[in-house]
Design a protein around this motif. Structure first.
Motif, mmCIF file in Angstrom:
data_model
loop_
_atom_site.group_PDB
_atom_site.id
_atom_site.type_symbol
_atom_site.label_atom_id
_atom_site.label_comp_id
_atom_site.label_asym_id
_atom_site.label_seq_id
_atom_site.Cartn_x
_atom_site.Cartn_y
_atom_site.Cartn_z
ATOM 1 N N VAL A 37 0.865 -1.194 -0.047
ATOM 2 C CA VAL A 37 -0.002 -0.019 -0.003
ATOM 3 C C VAL A 37 0.801 1.166 0.074
ATOM 4 C CG1 VAL A 37 -1.887 -1.142 1.223
ATOM 5 C CG2 VAL A 37 0.032 -0.065 2.799
ATOM 6 N N PRO A 38 0.328 2.168 -0.643
ATOM 7 C CA PRO A 38 -0.644 2.344 -1.553
ATOM 8 C C PRO A 38 -0.270 2.134 -2.943
ATOM 9 C CG PRO A 38 0.174 4.657 -0.981
ATOM 10 C CD PRO A 38 0.994 3.721 -0.432
ATOM 11 N N MET A 39 0.697 1.681 -3.330
ATOM 12 C CA MET A 39 1.184 1.513 -4.681
ATOM 13 C C MET A 39 0.418 0.377 -5.526
ATOM 14 S SD MET A 39 3.039 4.046 -4.415
ATOM 15 C CE MET A 39 4.012 4.027 -5.817
ATOM 16 N N GLY A 40 0.327 -0.949 -4.854
ATOM 17 C CA GLY A 40 -0.365 -1.853 -5.462
ATOM 18 C C GLY A 40 -1.021 -2.752 -4.375
ATOM 19 N N PHE A 41 -2.098 -2.919 -4.078
ATOM 20 C CA PHE A 41 -2.647 -3.963 -3.165
ATOM 21 C C PHE A 41 -4.114 -4.347 -3.188
ATOM 22 C CE2 PHE A 41 -3.757 0.431 -2.070
ATOM 23 C CZ PHE A 41 -5.001 0.302 -1.508
ATOM 24 N N ARG A 42 -4.335 -5.366 -2.493
ATOM 25 C CA ARG A 42 -5.661 -5.786 -2.661
ATOM 26 C C ARG A 42 -6.646 -5.362 -1.753
ATOM 27 N NH1 ARG A 42 -5.928 -8.883 -7.483
ATOM 28 N NH2 ARG A 42 -3.948 -9.971 -7.689
ATOM 29 N N GLU A 43 -7.868 -4.896 -1.948
ATOM 30 C CA GLU A 43 -8.922 -4.523 -1.056
ATOM 31 C C GLU A 43 -9.377 -5.664 -0.626
ATOM 32 O OE1 GLU A 43 -11.196 -2.074 -3.746
ATOM 33 O OE2 GLU A 43 -10.646 -0.317 -2.766
ATOM 34 N N LYS A 44 -10.453 -5.620 0.504
ATOM 35 C CA LYS A 44 -11.136 -6.720 1.313
ATOM 36 C C LYS A 44 -11.604 -7.637 0.059
ATOM 37 C CE LYS A 44 -11.093 -4.673 5.725
ATOM 38 N NZ LYS A 44 -11.976 -4.311 6.866
ATOM 39 N N ASN A 45 -12.271 -7.052 -0.963
ATOM 40 C CA ASN A 45 -12.990 -7.865 -1.810
ATOM 41 C C ASN A 45 -12.109 -8.592 -2.958
ATOM 42 O OD1 ASN A 45 -12.229 -5.766 -3.675
ATOM 43 N ND2 ASN A 45 -14.439 -4.885 -3.742
ATOM 44 N N GLY A 46 -10.721 -8.391 -2.721
ATOM 45 C CA GLY A 46 -9.661 -8.835 -3.673
ATOM 46 C C GLY A 46 -9.312 -8.102 -4.960
ATOM 47 N N LYS A 47 -10.089 -7.085 -5.147
ATOM 48 C CA LYS A 47 -9.666 -6.188 -6.056
ATOM 49 C C LYS A 47 -8.258 -5.369 -5.918
ATOM 50 C CE LYS A 47 -11.367 -2.111 -8.553
ATOM 51 N NZ LYS A 47 -12.461 -0.900 -8.873
ATOM 52 N N LEU A 48 -7.548 -5.348 -6.983
ATOM 53 C CA LEU A 48 -6.396 -4.915 -7.177
ATOM 54 C C LEU A 48 -6.354 -3.406 -7.194
ATOM 55 C CD1 LEU A 48 -3.214 -5.588 -6.922
ATOM 56 C CD2 LEU A 48 -3.241 -5.816 -9.444
ATOM 57 N N VAL A 49 -5.773 -2.538 -6.455
ATOM 58 C CA VAL A 49 -6.117 -0.992 -6.738
ATOM 59 C C VAL A 49 -4.604 -0.512 -6.245
ATOM 60 C CG1 VAL A 49 -8.409 -0.840 -6.219
ATOM 61 C CG2 VAL A 49 -6.999 -0.714 -4.253
ATOM 62 N N ASP A 185 9.360 1.683 3.414
ATOM 63 C CA ASP A 185 9.029 2.859 2.454
ATOM 64 C C ASP A 185 8.470 3.783 2.966
ATOM 65 O OD1 ASP A 185 10.043 1.816 -0.381
ATOM 66 O OD2 ASP A 185 9.454 0.133 0.745
ATOM 67 N N SER A 186 8.536 5.274 2.985
ATOM 68 C CA SER A 186 7.641 6.217 3.764
ATOM 69 C C SER A 186 6.331 6.083 2.936
ATOM 70 C CB SER A 186 8.405 7.630 3.536
ATOM 71 O OG SER A 186 8.643 7.914 2.120
ATOM 72 N N VAL A 187 6.293 5.832 1.769
ATOM 73 C CA VAL A 187 4.881 5.918 1.294
ATOM 74 C C VAL A 187 3.998 4.830 1.618
ATOM 75 C CG1 VAL A 187 5.712 7.174 -0.953
ATOM 76 C CG2 VAL A 187 5.640 4.657 -0.964
ATOM 77 N N TYR A 188 4.641 3.868 2.029
ATOM 78 C CA TYR A 188 3.637 2.665 2.938
ATOM 79 C C TYR A 188 3.591 2.943 4.121
ATOM 80 C CZ TYR A 188 2.542 -2.282 3.685
ATOM 81 O OH TYR A 188 1.936 -3.397 4.071
ATOM 82 N N ALA A 189 4.761 3.370 4.959
ATOM 83 C CA ALA A 189 4.281 3.946 6.262
ATOM 84 C C ALA A 189 3.383 4.771 6.271
ATOM 85 C CB ALA A 189 5.450 4.243 7.068
ATOM 86 N N ASN A 190 3.200 5.795 5.797
ATOM 87 C CA ASN A 190 2.393 6.803 5.797
ATOM 88 C C ASN A 190 0.892 6.395 5.665
ATOM 89 O OD1 ASN A 190 4.551 8.679 6.341
ATOM 90 N ND2 ASN A 190 4.812 9.410 4.444
ATOM 91 N N TYR A 191 0.712 5.600 4.561
ATOM 92 C CA TYR A 191 -0.541 5.341 4.327
ATOM 93 C C TYR A 191 -1.133 4.322 5.073
ATOM 94 C CZ TYR A 191 -4.215 3.636 1.279
ATOM 95 O OH TYR A 191 -5.690 3.493 0.686
#
Length: 258
Positions: A37-49, A185-191
């Motif tokens: 997160v937030p670069m590429g990850f699965r939402e709870k429904n499995g959707k890649l965002v 990574d700061s982008v992951y940590a912050n999100y």
């Protein structure tokens, strides 16, 4: 595979331009860690965002090509690329001198840094406060490489370092005190921290590692693909698309993008 076989695979990766094949198939295969997160990850429904998901789709929409996102073992990403299992590494991928030996890079599109995340109750406010403590790292990450290459920044203080397949697993261990710090990574940590029920229970500490540039990784032979991606990134910057994605995923357009 024999040594000669490995050499032939690398030579092919370094000399073969696959753009015509990508255009013919109208598909490009992108390898990613789907928990970043937030670069590429699965939402709870499995959707890649994620930021990189949106950016990759926008880049290839300009060429009528559809990205096919494939989850890979992040520690094997360069091998997957060389073996042509994937065409691109695009998932908060940091430009480094060691990676440049085997991978070609797009122009940078986002700035990142390595930070130390701890639980506030640990009272860790500097890297020196990790003396005698256990650190978490993601296998194959730029943070891990920086930790090894620059031991005076953090490694000299740490009692033990544990490698994880994903940052999600590392955060679970941080929460139960199996590790006292996580280099991330700061982008992951912050999100991640901002979306926790009690963000104040975490502390993010500056480390002193140099800032990093996120890029798209590709085979050295894919010179046309590199030119096409760079051209698209420039267009998306000029037409405001990248600023809109920055606002969507980071809440600000000021992300030090190049």
């Amino acid at each position: 595979m024999s040594l000669s076989g490995c050499t032939n695979v690398k030579k092919k990766a370094d000399t073969t331009d696959t753009w015509s094949q990508i255009v013919a198939k109208k598909k490009v295969v992108i390898g990613l860690d789907d928990s970043f997160v937030p670069m590429g990850f699965r939402e709870k429904n499995g959707k890649l965002v994620g930021y990189d998901i949106d950016l990759a789709k926008a880049v290839f929409k300009l060429y009528g090509i559809t990205p096919d996102f494939q989850t890979i073992d992040w520690s094997m990403k360069e091998t997957e690329l060389r073996n042509q299992t994937i065409d691109l590494i695009w998932n908060g991928y940091t430009k480094t001198t060691s990676r440049a030996k085997n991978v070609a890079f797009s122009d940078p599109y986002l700035t990142n840094e390595q930070v130390l995340v701890t639980k506030t109750a640990q009272n860790i406010t500097s890297t020196a406060d990790m003396k005698g403590k256990i650190l978490g790292l993601q296998s194959g990450s730029s943070g891990y490489q920086a930790y090894i290459d620059q031991p005076k920044v953090l490694k000299q203080y740490v009692k033990e370092a544990i490698q994880y397949d994903t940052f999600n697993n590392a955060f679970m261990d941080l929460d139960v005190n199996r590790i006292q710090g996580l280099l991330i990574d700061s982008v992951y940590a912050n999100y991640y921290v901002s979306h926790k029920s009690d963000p104040s229970s975490y502390r993010t500490v500056k480390t002193g590692f140099a800032s990093e540039s996120f890029v798209v990784g590709m085979r050295k032979g894919d010179k046309t693909l590199r030119k096409k991606i760079n051209r698209a990134l420039k267009i998306l910057k000029e037409n405001g698309t990248i600023d809109r994605l920055n606002k969507k995923w980071f809440g600000t357009t000021n992300t030090n993008t190049n």
